[in-house]
Every structure is written in structure tokens, then in C-alpha cells.
Design an enzyme around this catalytic site. Structure first.
Site, PDB file in Angstrom:
ATOM      1  N   TYR A 113      76.007  17.747  69.170  1.00  0.00           N
ATOM      2  CA  TYR A 113      75.643  18.520  70.028  1.00  0.00           C
ATOM      3  C   TYR A 113      76.607  19.669  70.400  1.00  0.00           C
ATOM      4  O   TYR A 113      77.617  19.296  70.707  1.00  0.00           O
ATOM      5  CB  TYR A 113      75.187  17.861  71.561  1.00  0.00           C
ATOM      6  CG  TYR A 113      74.252  18.562  72.428  1.00  0.00           C
ATOM      7  CD1 TYR A 113      73.970  19.988  72.151  1.00  0.00           C
ATOM      8  CD2 TYR A 113      74.073  18.145  73.837  1.00  0.00           C
ATOM      9  CE1 TYR A 113      73.044  20.639  73.207  1.00  0.00           C
ATOM     10  CE2 TYR A 113      73.353  18.727  74.671  1.00  0.00           C
ATOM     11  CZ  TYR A 113      72.915  20.129  74.191  1.00  0.00           C
ATOM     12  OH  TYR A 113      72.055  20.857  75.290  1.00  0.00           O
TER      13      TYR A 113
ATOM     14  N   HIS B 239      80.879  22.964  81.026  1.00  0.00           N
ATOM     15  CA  HIS B 239      80.441  22.125  80.170  1.00  0.00           C
ATOM     16  C   HIS B 239      82.038  21.501  79.793  1.00  0.00           C
ATOM     17  O   HIS B 239      81.920  20.345  79.144  1.00  0.00           O
ATOM     18  CB  HIS B 239      80.090  22.929  78.770  1.00  0.00           C
ATOM     19  CG  HIS B 239      78.755  23.084  78.980  1.00  0.00           C
ATOM     20  ND1 HIS B 239      78.186  24.112  79.922  1.00  0.00           N
ATOM     21  CD2 HIS B 239      77.563  22.357  78.536  1.00  0.00           C
ATOM     22  CE1 HIS B 239      76.670  23.790  79.832  1.00  0.00           C
ATOM     23  NE2 HIS B 239      76.466  22.948  78.994  1.00  0.00           N
TER      24      HIS B 239
ATOM     25  N   TRP C 211      71.973  17.879  86.579  1.00  0.00           N
ATOM     26  CA  TRP C 211      72.655  18.857  85.685  1.00  0.00           C
ATOM     27  C   TRP C 211      72.103  20.069  85.933  1.00  0.00           C
ATOM     28  O   TRP C 211      72.688  21.209  85.773  1.00  0.00           O
ATOM     29  CB  TRP C 211      73.174  18.039  84.509  1.00  0.00           C
ATOM     30  CG  TRP C 211      73.617  19.119  83.525  1.00  0.00           C
ATOM     31  CD1 TRP C 211      73.274  19.937  82.604  1.00  0.00           C
ATOM     32  CD2 TRP C 211      75.220  19.532  83.668  1.00  0.00           C
ATOM     33  NE1 TRP C 211      74.049  20.724  81.949  1.00  0.00           N
ATOM     34  CE2 TRP C 211      75.413  20.206  82.404  1.00  0.00           C
ATOM     35  CE3 TRP C 211      76.313  18.611  84.228  1.00  0.00           C
ATOM     36  CZ2 TRP C 211      76.604  20.827  82.403  1.00  0.00           C
ATOM     37  CZ3 TRP C 211      77.466  19.259  83.847  1.00  0.00           C
ATOM     38  CH2 TRP C 211      77.553  20.269  82.808  1.00  0.00           C
ATOM     39  N   TRP C 212      70.872  20.089  85.693  1.00  0.00           N
ATOM     40  CA  TRP C 212      69.945  21.223  85.684  1.00  0.00           C
ATOM     41  C   TRP C 212      70.152  22.071  87.164  1.00  0.00           C
ATOM     42  O   TRP C 212      70.452  23.410  86.875  1.00  0.00           O
ATOM     43  CB  TRP C 212      68.433  21.037  85.372  1.00  0.00           C
ATOM     44  CG  TRP C 212      68.242  20.754  83.991  1.00  0.00           C
ATOM     45  CD1 TRP C 212      68.703  20.736  82.992  1.00  0.00           C
ATOM     46  CD2 TRP C 212      66.722  20.035  83.678  1.00  0.00           C
ATOM     47  NE1 TRP C 212      68.108  20.268  81.853  1.00  0.00           N
ATOM     48  CE2 TRP C 212      66.800  19.963  82.420  1.00  0.00           C
ATOM     49  CE3 TRP C 212      65.761  19.886  84.559  1.00  0.00           C
ATOM     50  CZ2 TRP C 212      65.608  19.303  81.631  1.00  0.00           C
ATOM     51  CZ3 TRP C 212      64.571  19.658  83.698  1.00  0.00           C
ATOM     52  CH2 TRP C 212      64.680  19.437  82.381  1.00  0.00           C
TER      53      TRP C 212
ATOM     54  N   TYR D  95      79.940  29.194  82.676  1.00  0.00           N
ATOM     55  CA  TYR D  95      79.201  28.318  82.033  1.00  0.00           C
ATOM     56  C   TYR D  95      80.138  27.195  81.036  1.00  0.00           C
ATOM     57  O   TYR D  95      79.879  26.107  80.968  1.00  0.00           O
ATOM     58  CB  TYR D  95      78.215  28.852  81.098  1.00  0.00           C
ATOM     59  CG  TYR D  95      77.409  28.295  80.141  1.00  0.00           C
ATOM     60  CD1 TYR D  95      76.033  27.939  80.617  1.00  0.00           C
ATOM     61  CD2 TYR D  95      77.759  27.759  78.989  1.00  0.00           C
ATOM     62  CE1 TYR D  95      75.198  27.155  80.083  1.00  0.00           C
ATOM     63  CE2 TYR D  95      76.960  27.115  78.002  1.00  0.00           C
ATOM     64  CZ  TYR D  95      75.650  26.632  78.606  1.00  0.00           C
ATOM     65  OH  TYR D  95      74.738  25.893  77.684  1.00  0.00           O
TER      66      TYR D  95
END
Length: 104
Positions: free
Chosen positions: A41, A22, A76-77, A18
Site C-alpha cells: 500500500y 500516516h 481512522w476516517w 496528512y
């Protein structure tokens, strides 16, 4: 700007993946986030619970809501689906949090 906080879940054996994904976020994804009013963010991981805490500042809800329909976001999802809990449309299972305190 409106502040938003939310919780998602990463799979226990996917913490490193993960973070890697990113760290290598696609430039076109960053551009779309900016175009949809996202600023400041951050995502934090609690390794003991596999919970992700997200914080984002957005220009407005209407502009931000359009991000869900964006093709880059949907890709992306799909890319992130193997590492975290998702809904049937591949969007992350996300719980919005109510802001109860803020100090500048």
C-alpha cells in the site's frame, strides 16, 4: 492479488499533517489492513493539485469491502476528516482508477 489505484484530495494547508498522521499510523490500523487482505500500500501526493494517488494490492474485493465497516477504520476516517475531503460517513472522497497497463 488485485491491484487498485485511486485518487483522493488533501486540503492545501494540510499536506504536512496528512503525511505526519500516516508516518504515525496506529499499529491496530495496520493490523486491520493486513487482516482485510491489503498489501503493498502506497500513497503519493501531488502538491500542486492537492491530489493523493493511492495504490494497494488486495486479496479480493469481498474481503477488502469489509474494511469499511471495521470500527478501527471508521475511527481512522474520523481522525483524517480534518485534513482531507470526506463523504458524510467520514470516508475519504475517492475516485477508483481503471488499470490500463501493467508490467512485472
Amino acid at each position: 492479488m488485485k491491484r487498485k489505484g485511486f485518487i483522493m484530495t488533501v486540503y492545501p494547508d494540510k499536506h504536512d499533517e496528512y503525511e505526519k498522521r500516516h508516518n504515525e499510523i496506529w499499529p491496530e490500523m495496520v493490523e486491520e489492513l493486513n487482516q482485510h487482505g491489503a498489501r503493498n500500500y502506497s500513497i503519493f501526493l501531488d502538491k500542486q493539485t492537492n491530489q493523493l494517488f493511492g495504490y494497494i494490492e488486495i486479496e479480493n474485493e469481498e474481503k477488502w469491502d469489509k474494511m469499511a465497516k471495521n470500527s478501527i477504520n471508521q475511527k481512522w476516517w474520523e481522525f483524517m476528516k480534518p485534513v482531507m475531503k470526506t463523504n458524510s460517513d467520514n470516508s475519504p472522497v475517492s475516485i477508483d482508477l481503471k488499470e490500463v497497463f501493467h508490467m512485472d
